[in-house]
Design an enzyme around this catalytic site. Structure first.
Site, short mmCIF file in Angstrom:
data_model
loop_
_atom_site.label_atom_id
_atom_site.label_comp_id
_atom_site.label_asym_id
_atom_site.label_seq_id
_atom_site.Cartn_x
_atom_site.Cartn_y
_atom_site.Cartn_z
N CYS A 111 0.82 -1.23 0.00
CA CYS A 111 0.00 0.00 0.00
C CYS A 111 0.85 1.27 0.00
O CYS A 111 0.35 2.36 -0.27
CB CYS A 111 -0.93 0.00 1.20
SG CYS A 111 -2.07 -1.40 1.21
N HIS A 250 -2.97 7.38 2.57
CA HIS A 250 -3.45 6.08 2.10
C HIS A 250 -4.82 5.81 2.72
O HIS A 250 -5.01 5.96 3.93
CB HIS A 250 -2.43 5.00 2.49
CG HIS A 250 -2.93 3.61 2.28
ND1 HIS A 250 -3.54 3.22 1.11
CD2 HIS A 250 -2.93 2.52 3.09
CE1 HIS A 250 -3.89 1.95 1.21
NE2 HIS A 250 -3.52 1.51 2.40
N ASN A 280 -10.06 0.05 0.30
CA ASN A 280 -8.59 0.15 0.24
C ASN A 280 -8.11 -0.46 -1.08
O ASN A 280 -8.11 -1.68 -1.23
CB ASN A 280 -8.01 -0.59 1.45
CG ASN A 280 -6.48 -0.57 1.48
OD1 ASN A 280 -5.84 -0.17 0.50
ND2 ASN A 280 -5.92 -1.01 2.59
N1 COA Z 1 -18.06 -8.37 10.22
C1 COA Z 1 -18.53 -8.64 11.45
N2 COA Z 1 -17.75 -9.00 12.47
C2 COA Z 1 -16.43 -9.09 12.22
C3 COA Z 1 -15.86 -8.83 10.96
C4 COA Z 1 -16.75 -8.47 9.93
N3 COA Z 1 -16.31 -8.20 8.69
N4 COA Z 1 -14.53 -9.01 11.02
C5 COA Z 1 -14.24 -9.35 12.28
N5 COA Z 1 -15.39 -9.42 13.02
C6 COA Z 1 -15.53 -9.74 14.43
C7 COA Z 1 -14.39 -10.54 14.99
O1 COA Z 1 -14.55 -11.93 14.73
C8 COA Z 1 -14.47 -10.21 16.44
O2 COA Z 1 -15.49 -10.98 17.04
P1 COA Z 1 -15.36 -11.53 18.55
O3 COA Z 1 -15.28 -10.28 19.41
O4 COA Z 1 -16.61 -12.32 18.73
O5 COA Z 1 -14.09 -12.32 18.58
C9 COA Z 1 -14.94 -8.76 16.46
O6 COA Z 1 -15.56 -8.53 15.18
C10 COA Z 1 -13.82 -7.77 16.67
O7 COA Z 1 -12.76 -8.12 15.77
P2 COA Z 1 -11.43 -7.29 15.72
O8 COA Z 1 -10.51 -7.93 14.72
O9 COA Z 1 -10.93 -7.10 17.13
O10 COA Z 1 -11.99 -5.88 15.17
P3 COA Z 1 -11.26 -4.53 15.01
O11 COA Z 1 -11.97 -3.50 15.76
O12 COA Z 1 -9.77 -4.65 15.22
O13 COA Z 1 -11.51 -4.23 13.46
C11 COA Z 1 -10.30 -4.24 11.39
C12 COA Z 1 -10.95 -5.08 12.49
C13 COA Z 1 -9.68 -5.18 10.39
C14 COA Z 1 -11.41 -3.42 10.74
C15 COA Z 1 -9.25 -3.30 12.04
O14 COA Z 1 -8.38 -4.03 12.87
C16 COA Z 1 -8.45 -2.59 11.00
O15 COA Z 1 -8.97 -1.84 10.20
N6 COA Z 1 -7.11 -2.77 11.01
C17 COA Z 1 -6.25 -2.16 10.01
C18 COA Z 1 -6.29 -3.02 8.79
C19 COA Z 1 -5.79 -2.33 7.55
O16 COA Z 1 -6.14 -1.20 7.30
N7 COA Z 1 -5.01 -3.05 6.77
C20 COA Z 1 -4.47 -2.58 5.55
C21 COA Z 1 -3.37 -1.64 5.84
S1 COA Z 1 -2.57 -1.13 4.40
#
Ligand code: COA
Length: 323
Positions: A111, A250, A280
């Site tokens: 990215c 980004h 993204n």
């Molecule tokens: N829909 C519904 N629930 C979801 C889900 C989805 N698409 N994806 C994950 N969950 C659930 C998980 O299973 C978890 O459930 P649990 O509490 O029962 O275990 C809960 O939601 C929380 O998951 P978590 O991974 O802790 O969520 P988060 O708040 O960290 O959000 C992201 C997840 C991926 C949105 C976040 O971590 C993020 O944006 N990170 C940066 C990723 C990124 O930008 N990457 C590219 C960089 S270039």
């Protein structure tokens, strides 16, 4: 000499996949995706390839710049999801646009790729190595994601953006770039073709090949490193934070951008966003956004723009330039 932007262009597939469409494939919903990421839709290839999208974006940038394709010296194409390893997508674009005097190569910094390529182009121009550079970010992320993994497939989209830089007198461009290979395991990916993910994996091996991500680790990395690198570039250039007109970051996640704005104590209005529409698109987010800002009349001569990218590697980079 510095590289002045004299044309921008972008291309996104017409085929749209909404959060509701995704909710029919994996266990998710529109509310969760919007709340955690700010993403509403993504555009997904439907027959297009990475080089095709790159070529279309390049054609639009060329058209706007009025530059003859034969004047292009180098094509730098940032991608991590091209369908072909070689010929590289940059050479495919060269063929499509008739840039017969240009050298071209692809560059992979995930990215962060476009900002890394933009910085490399600026270095080439300031060294006198070339005058006209076409810089592109283009991705078919839909070929990379595991469509059974709700933690990652909701985040990405496809598209391409292009910028033409021309050597000119002007304010120097300031830049910084970093990598931390030791933390690379937080976000890994191997490309597979669409025909592979449509097949049911028999032993899990295909699934192993897609994007794997520790979402929270990547989130924390971005929120810490992006403000740091912006401050590094500001300090090196002797520019005040309030002198920056726009922070073109980004487009990974609305919450990441909001957290960066808070850490920098800067008005969120200076952080344009379009991830609600495109999600993204990896190396393509920054040039697509720049093109939208340019064509939307937001950008005026002399404005200071800070752009910053971050992603797998881990990598992060920033560039401060005048429009
Ligand atoms: N829909 C519904 N629930 C979801 C889900 C989805 N698409 N994806 C994950 N969950 C659930 C998980 O299973 C978890 O459930 P649990 O509490 O029962 O275990 C809960 O939601 C929380 O998951 P978590 O991974 O802790 O969520 P988060 O708040 O960290 O959000 C992201 C997840 C991926 C949105 C976040 O971590 C993020 O944006 N990170 C940066 C990723 C990124 O930008 N990457 C590219 C960089 S270039």
């Amino acid at each position: 000499m510095v590289g002045k932007v004299c044309g921008t262009g972008s291309y996104v597939p017409a085929h749209v996949m909404s959060n509701d469409d995704l909710a029919r494939i994996v266990d998710t919903n529109d509310e969760w995706i919007r709340e955690r990421t700010g993403i509403g839709r993504r555009h997904i290839i439907d027959g297009e390839t990475t080089s095709y999208m790159a070529g279309q974006a390049a054609k639009k940038a060329l058209e706007q710049s009025g530059i003859d394709p034969e004047e292009i010296d180098i094509i730098l194409l940032a991608t991590s999801s091209s369908e072909t390893v070689y010929p590289c997508a940059a050479c495919e674009v060269q063929k499509m646009i008739g840039a017969k005097h240009a050298a071209g190569y692809d560059l992979n910094a995930a990215c962060t790729g476009f900002v890394m390529a933009f910085n490399a182009a600026q270095a080439y121009i300031s060294a006198g190595f070339c005058r006209t550079v076409l810089v592109i970010g283009a991705e078919s992320m839909s070929n990379m994601v595991d469509w059974t993994d709700r933690g990652t497939c909701i985040l990405f989209g496809d598209g391409a953006g292009a910028v033409i830089l021309r050597a000119a007198e002007g304010a120097p461009v300031h830049m910084a770039a970093h990598s931390d290979g030791k933390k690379g395991v937080a976000l890994t990916g191997l490309s597979r073709h669409r025909k592979d993910w449509e097949k049911e994996p028999e032993d899990g091996s295909v699934k192993e090949s897609f994007i794997h991500m520790d979402g929270q680790a990547v989130f924390k990395f971005a929120v810490r490193k992006v403000p740091e690198i912006i401050e590094e570039v500001l300090e090196e250039s002797g520019t005040g934070l309030d002198e920056i007109d726009y922070f073109v970051l980004h487009q990974a996640n609305r919450r990441i951008i909001e957290a960066v704005a808070r850490r920098l104590k800067t008005d969120i209005g200076k952080f344009p966003m379009n991830l609600e529409e495109y999600a993204n698109t990896s190396a393509a987010t920054v040039p697509i956004l720049l093109d939208e800002m340019n064509r939307g009349g937001m950008l005026k001569k002399g404005q200071k723009i800070m752009t910053a990218g971050f992603g797998a590697g881990l990598t992060w980079a920033a560039s401060l330039f005048e429009w």
